[in-house]
Write an enzyme that holds these catalytic residues in place. Structure first.
Site, PDB file in Angstrom:
ATOM      1  N   GLY A 172      19.580   6.146  -8.023  1.00 35.64           N
ATOM      2  CA  GLY A 172      20.651   5.092  -7.107  1.00 35.64           C
ATOM      3  C   GLY A 172      21.635   5.963  -6.903  1.00 35.64           C
ATOM      4  N   ARG A 224       6.048  10.675  -2.917  1.00 39.78           N
ATOM      5  CA  ARG A 224       5.124  11.089  -3.965  1.00 39.78           C
ATOM      6  C   ARG A 224       5.436   9.696  -4.998  1.00 39.78           C
ATOM      7  NH1 ARG A 224       5.831  16.947  -6.196  1.00 39.78           N
ATOM      8  NH2 ARG A 224       8.117  16.190  -5.696  1.00 39.78           N
ATOM      9  N   LYS A 278      18.640  -1.244 -10.904  1.00 44.08           N
ATOM     10  CA  LYS A 278      17.409  -1.804 -10.820  1.00 44.08           C
ATOM     11  C   LYS A 278      17.087  -2.629 -12.232  1.00 44.08           C
ATOM     12  CE  LYS A 278      14.929   0.965  -7.974  1.00 44.08           C
ATOM     13  NZ  LYS A 278      13.740   1.464  -7.346  1.00 44.08           N
ATOM     14  N   THR A 285      12.014  11.798  -0.455  1.00 41.83           N
ATOM     15  CA  THR A 285      12.101  13.031   0.289  1.00 41.83           C
ATOM     16  C   THR A 285      10.372  13.194   0.629  1.00 41.83           C
ATOM     17  OG1 THR A 285      13.801  13.898  -0.443  1.00 41.83           O
ATOM     18  CG2 THR A 285      12.198  15.483   0.436  1.00 41.83           C
ATOM     19  N   THR A 286       9.386  13.031  -0.518  1.00 41.69           N
ATOM     20  CA  THR A 286       8.026  13.664  -0.554  1.00 41.69           C
ATOM     21  C   THR A 286       6.934  12.287  -0.122  1.00 41.69           C
ATOM     22  OG1 THR A 286       7.771  13.335  -2.877  1.00 41.69           O
ATOM     23  CG2 THR A 286       8.613  15.493  -1.962  1.00 41.69           C
ATOM     24  N   GLY A 346      16.679  12.266 -11.498  1.00 33.62           N
ATOM     25  CA  GLY A 346      16.753  11.926 -10.186  1.00 33.62           C
ATOM     26  C   GLY A 346      16.456  10.859  -9.862  1.00 33.62           C
ATOM     27  N   ASP A 347      16.577  10.369  -8.584  1.00 31.53           N
ATOM     28  CA  ASP A 347      16.157   8.789  -8.118  1.00 31.53           C
ATOM     29  C   ASP A 347      16.798   7.888  -8.892  1.00 31.53           C
ATOM     30  OD1 ASP A 347      14.031  10.163  -6.149  1.00 31.53           O
ATOM     31  OD2 ASP A 347      13.031  10.310  -8.082  1.00 31.53           O
ATOM     32  N   HIS A 358      18.677  10.861  -0.846  1.00 30.56           N
ATOM     33  CA  HIS A 358      19.664   9.495  -0.847  1.00 30.56           C
ATOM     34  C   HIS A 358      19.109   8.463  -0.346  1.00 30.56           C
ATOM     35  CE1 HIS A 358      22.665  12.126  -3.545  1.00 30.56           C
ATOM     36  NE2 HIS A 358      21.339  12.056  -4.025  1.00 30.56           N
TER      37      HIS A 358
END
Length: 335
Positions: A15, A248, A276, A245-246, A12-13, A43
């Protein structure tokens, strides 16, 4: 029917929102469909110079494209309406473009309370896991049963039929899939190409599968993932690696090419986007989990040369802008 699919190939994460937003700029799509997950996904999208974070709502709404929350998703009605109001307060036309599959399941307050007690897996505590559990236990509640959702409810099979060009927007990443990830540190829905097909499209309609990765790895959850070297703290800082979302902190590591290869092969990826690149360029350190790489040119040469024949993708694209993708040449291609 023509279908393109965007999926994450890591944890996840990666892009995916940026790539989905870019593809929608073409104007060729009639529908954008979120096919898995719920408000545990975040997203990040830069639209007209403004930053937005979406959780439930497909990116098609930014372009006035019919946007469907598919039957593979779970929906929190409270969070959904909050997101609708948030986007519309910034001028994004959501209500006239949003659709929800009537057979998508619903996250209840009980689900959120139960998920909030998690201290082992490291979930987002948004109720997804309990909602999917009840779905498969045949005791869940569906969107077609919730009055506040009825104005958006459609039969997704009928909605997607005809002369349609569909962009399937995935959430999470392949190595969070409950069958293929590091179980039990996984998400609650399937995350690959097969999951997209379950949302009413024909496998024969698939044109392109866009696999999205970062030039390095990140992970949010309950297991140890980041090695002790200081370079990973630096990558975390430069890459602003905090969950959408969190909030974290995302643990960081080098690119795991063996996992990427397997994810590409299993999901039929023919377009690979490496995001990235600018982060590793700034920290000026490159590598994979099984080799040290000396500089960006060697990193690109490895992916385009030795690695490319192993994965069989048609094109590899490198992206080095954290806010948007270059408008003149939207993805900086390997060839």
């Amino acid at each position: 029917m023509i279908t393109d699919i965007v999926i994450g190939l890591q944890h996840g994460d990666e892009g995916k929102g940026k790539v989905t937003h870019h593809l929608l700029k073409s104007g060729e799509y009639t529908h954008c469909v979120r096919f898995n997950g719920g408000c545990n996904a975040g997203h990040t999208i830069i639209h007209n110079g403004k930053k937005f974070v979406t959780h439930h709502i497909p990116a098609g709404v930014f372009f006035g494209v019919t946007s469907v929350i598919g039957n593979g998703c779970v929906v929190d009605p409270v969070k959904l309406h909050e997101e609708i109001n948030y986007l519309e307060s910034h001028g994004i036309p959501v209500r006239q473009n949003l659709r929800i599959a009537g057979n998508a399941h619903v996250i209840t307050e009980q689900h959120k309370a139960e998920d909030g007690a998690d201290k082992k897996i490291g979930t987002t505590r948004t109720g997804n896991g309990p909602a999917y559990r009840d779905k498969y236990a045949r005791s869940g509640i569906r969107a077609c049963d919730i009055p506040s959702l009825l104005p958006f409810v459609v039969n997704i099979y009928e909605e997607l039929r005809g002369d349609t060009v569909i962009l399937m927007e995935g959430a999470q990443g392949f190595w969070l899939d409950p069958d293929w990830g590091d179980y039990p540190y996984v998400t609650s829905s399937h995350t690959g190409t097969a999951a997209a097909i379950q949302n009413g499209i024909s496998p024969r309609s698939i044109r392109n599968v866009w696999g999205v990765i970062k030039a390095y790895e990140t992970y949010v959850g309950g297991r140890e993932f980041q090695p002790p070297e200081d370079i990973f703290d630096r990558i975390q800082e430069v890459g602003q690696e905090f969950g959408a979302t969190t909030g974290r902190v995302r643990q960081c590591n080098w690119l795991n090419v063996r996992e990427i290869q397997q994810a590409i092969v299993m999901n039929g990826v023919n377009r690979l986007v490496v995001n990235k690149m600018d982060v590793l360029r700034e920290v000026d350190t490159w590598g994979t989990t099984d080799r040290r790489i000396h500089g960006e040119s060697q990193f690109r040469a490895f992916l385009q040369g030795e690695f490319s024949p192993l994965i069989g993708v048609d094109k590899i694209y490198f992206s080095d802008n954290p806010r948007t993708i270059n408008e003149e040449n939207p993805l900086t291609a390997a060839a």
